[in-house]
Design an enzyme around this catalytic site. Structure first.
Site: not given
Length: 297
Positions: A170, A238
């Site tokens: 991911k 992030k």
């Protein structure tokens, strides 16, 4: 199985609705009142805390925005680990580091519970449609037991190896989202300033070798100047920093991703809560070029 779900955001709430629609007895916990009320209206039951929730169910799914949110939900007197017992399954769909996955997995294993890191891709649209891609790291038997639930929210659910592997994939995916979004921002601004209709530019590139799915995600938002968040700039930032930290730990130079992170960081300063398509805006402001739909289309 009884299912618990923690984190009813733009991804979590539609995932819960699909789980409910499939007939699972479902308990929920979330920080905000309105999505809890909406989930309850669709048949969910509310638990008072993560600890109480895991005590009521067989399998818990969490979908949380930040690493610290994961720590808060899993640890402490009212956290998931405190309520975990033998045979419980916990699955985290959050985008965090593989190190945090391993930390959580170890804590749950000490209580006899099993863990999968299972980040998702597909955005809010995929969450609503139940067509998410789900990459699952952890024990294969646990994956097999959880598949019945995961298959309700995703149409491509894959076991990818050991704990943390789902997060590795991911983070690489989202690193590429950042790279592609930065590059296509430059491409759109370049084309606009050169006098090319950006809708035509998109249409041609979609049928050519330079295309990426990030163009599909961003094209209407940019051309119509509609930057309401689906996946925010601050969350992309992030994720890119997590990916860069992972690369650093592996001693892998990622120069292109580092440059893309700089562009995302600039966008975050003024457009933090806007959609990732807003990464284009600082470059537009710098060049005096605004990419938008042409009136004669």
């Amino acid at each position: 199985m009884k299912v618990g779900f923690i984190g009813l955001g733009t991804m979590g709430l539609p995932m819960v609705k699909n789980i409910l629609a499939a007939g699972f007895d479902t308990y929920v916990v979330s920080r905000s009142r309105p999505p809890i009320d909406e989930a309850v209206a669709h048949g969910a039951k509310e638990a008072e805390s993560p600890k109480e929730l895991i005590e009521q169910v067989d399998i818990v799914l969490t979908c949380l925005p930040l690493p610290q949110t994961v720590v808060d939900v899993y640890e402490g007197d009212n956290g998931l680990v405190a309520g975990a017992t033998e045979g419980k399954i916990v699955i985290d769909h959050s985008t965090v580091s593989p190190e945090l996955n391993k930390q959580v997995s170890t804590s749950l294993a000490a209580k006899g519970a099993s863990f999968l890191d299972a980040p998702v891709s597909g955005g809010p649209m995929g969450a609503k449609a139940g067509t998410l891609t789900i990459m699952c790291g952890g024990d294969h038997d646990t994956f097999t037991h959880a598949y019945e639930v995961l298959n309700v929210i995703g149409d491509y659910v894959v076991h990818v190896g050991q704990t943390g592997n789902g997060s590795v994939i991911k983070l690489i995916n989202n690193m590429l989202v950042g790279v592609h979004t930065a590059a296509l921002s430059e491409a759109y601004v370049m084309g606009e300033k050169a006098g090319v209709n950006p809708a035509v530019l998109y249409d041609i590139i979609k049928k050519s070798s330079g295309f990426s799915k990030s163009m599909d995600w961003s094209v209407d938002a940019i051309l119509d100047r509609q930057f309401e968040q689906r996946f925010s700039v601050k969350l992309l930032h992030k994720d890119m920093n997590l990916a860069l930290d992972l690369a650093k730990g592996l001693d892998i130079p990622v120069q292109v991703a580092t440059l893309a992170e700089e562009m995302v960081s600039k966008a975050k300063k003024e457009h933090s809560d806007e959609d990732v398509s807003a990464v284009i805006r600082p470059l537009e402001e710098k060049t005096g070029v605004v990419v938008k739909r042409w009136k004669d289309e």
